[in-house]
Design an enzyme around this catalytic site. Structure first.
Site, short mmCIF file in Angstrom:
data_model
loop_
_atom_site.label_atom_id
_atom_site.label_comp_id
_atom_site.label_asym_id
_atom_site.label_seq_id
_atom_site.Cartn_x
_atom_site.Cartn_y
_atom_site.Cartn_z
N GLY A 178 -1.41 -1.05 8.80
CA GLY A 178 -0.82 0.26 8.52
C GLY A 178 0.18 0.69 9.58
O GLY A 178 0.04 0.37 10.76
N ALA B 45 -1.96 -2.86 13.23
CA ALA B 45 -1.56 -1.51 12.84
C ALA B 45 -0.77 -0.83 13.93
O ALA B 45 -1.08 -0.95 15.12
CB ALA B 45 -2.80 -0.69 12.49
N ARG C 59 -2.86 -13.68 20.02
CA ARG C 59 -3.62 -14.93 19.88
C ARG C 59 -3.29 -15.54 18.53
O ARG C 59 -2.71 -14.88 17.67
CB ARG C 59 -5.12 -14.68 20.00
N ASN D 55 0.83 -1.19 0.00
CA ASN D 55 0.00 0.00 0.00
C ASN D 55 0.88 1.25 0.00
O ASN D 55 2.11 1.17 0.05
CB ASN D 55 -0.96 -0.02 1.20
N HIS E 216 23.01 0.13 13.95
CA HIS E 216 24.19 0.91 14.29
C HIS E 216 24.73 0.43 15.63
O HIS E 216 23.98 -0.09 16.47
CB HIS E 216 23.84 2.39 14.36
N ARG F 50 11.19 -8.74 17.18
CA ARG F 50 11.65 -10.14 17.21
C ARG F 50 10.77 -10.97 16.29
O ARG F 50 9.70 -10.54 15.89
CB ARG F 50 11.66 -10.69 18.62
#
Length: 185
Positions: free
Chosen positions: A135, A153, A176, A78, A108, A159
């Site tokens: 998003g 979103a 879940r 998107n 870094h 991780r």
């Protein structure tokens, strides 16, 4: 960079030139999309390391190193997609990526002297098949998001995400499983 070792991007004219060329191509892709979306897709296909069939995107699209980005069949990016850094980014088949998603591969050093000297290294990002990123999701260096996972979103994924998990938050955590959603057929 490709080997995942520490390097100094800011003092490497070759890397600066590579990103400048990729940025110019991204500008052309984004400008072309409004009048000729098919041509924009062809330009993207030429830029990327690999691109499957029936990939769709909405501009703006941005990548630092196009050759390090791979997108599988039928995936959708998107608006305001960003793939940053020289690490390998693999997006599987049938992946849905929401607006303003950020995929980061550079890291870094924690040591301030090494940061000041311009050191960084990249770690790959892998998004397996049938994943949905909502998003404004941020995926950090070295992360793999497992097959059929969903990332809510605004989440920051620091991780690996297990296959079939719904994760959300900052940092993202498993909420879940996604399988068996009621009312969806």
């Amino acid at each position: 960079m490709v080997a995942g070792d520490w390097y100094r991007y800011r003092v490497s004219p070759e890397l600066v030139a590579m990103t400048a060329a990729t940025q110019a191509c991204c500008r052309e892709i984004n400008e072309t999309y409004a009048s000729d979306p098919e041509r924009a897709l062809l330009l993207m296909r030429d830029l990327l390391g690999s691109m499957g069939d029936a990939v769709q995107f909405r501009p703006p699209f941005y990548a630092d190193y196009g050759s390090r980005l791979h997108i599988g069949d039928r995936s959708f990016l998107n608006a305001d997609f960003l793939a940053l850094g020289g690490g390998e980014i693999t997006i599987g088949k049938d992946v849905l990526i929401g607006p303003s998603a950020r995929l980061y591969t550079p890291n870094h050093p924690m040591d301030p002297d090494q940061r000041r000297e311009g050191y960084e290294r990249v770690l790959p990002v892998r998004i397996e098949d049938n994943v949905w990123l909502g998003g404004s999701v941020v995926v950090c260096p070295g992360v793999t998001i497992g097959e059929s996972a969903v990332v809510g979103a605004g989440s920051v994924v620091t991780r690996d995400v297990p296959a079939g998990a719904f994760v959300a938050g900052n940092p993202a955590r498993v909420i879940r499983p996604v399988a068996g959603e009621p009312g969806v057929r």
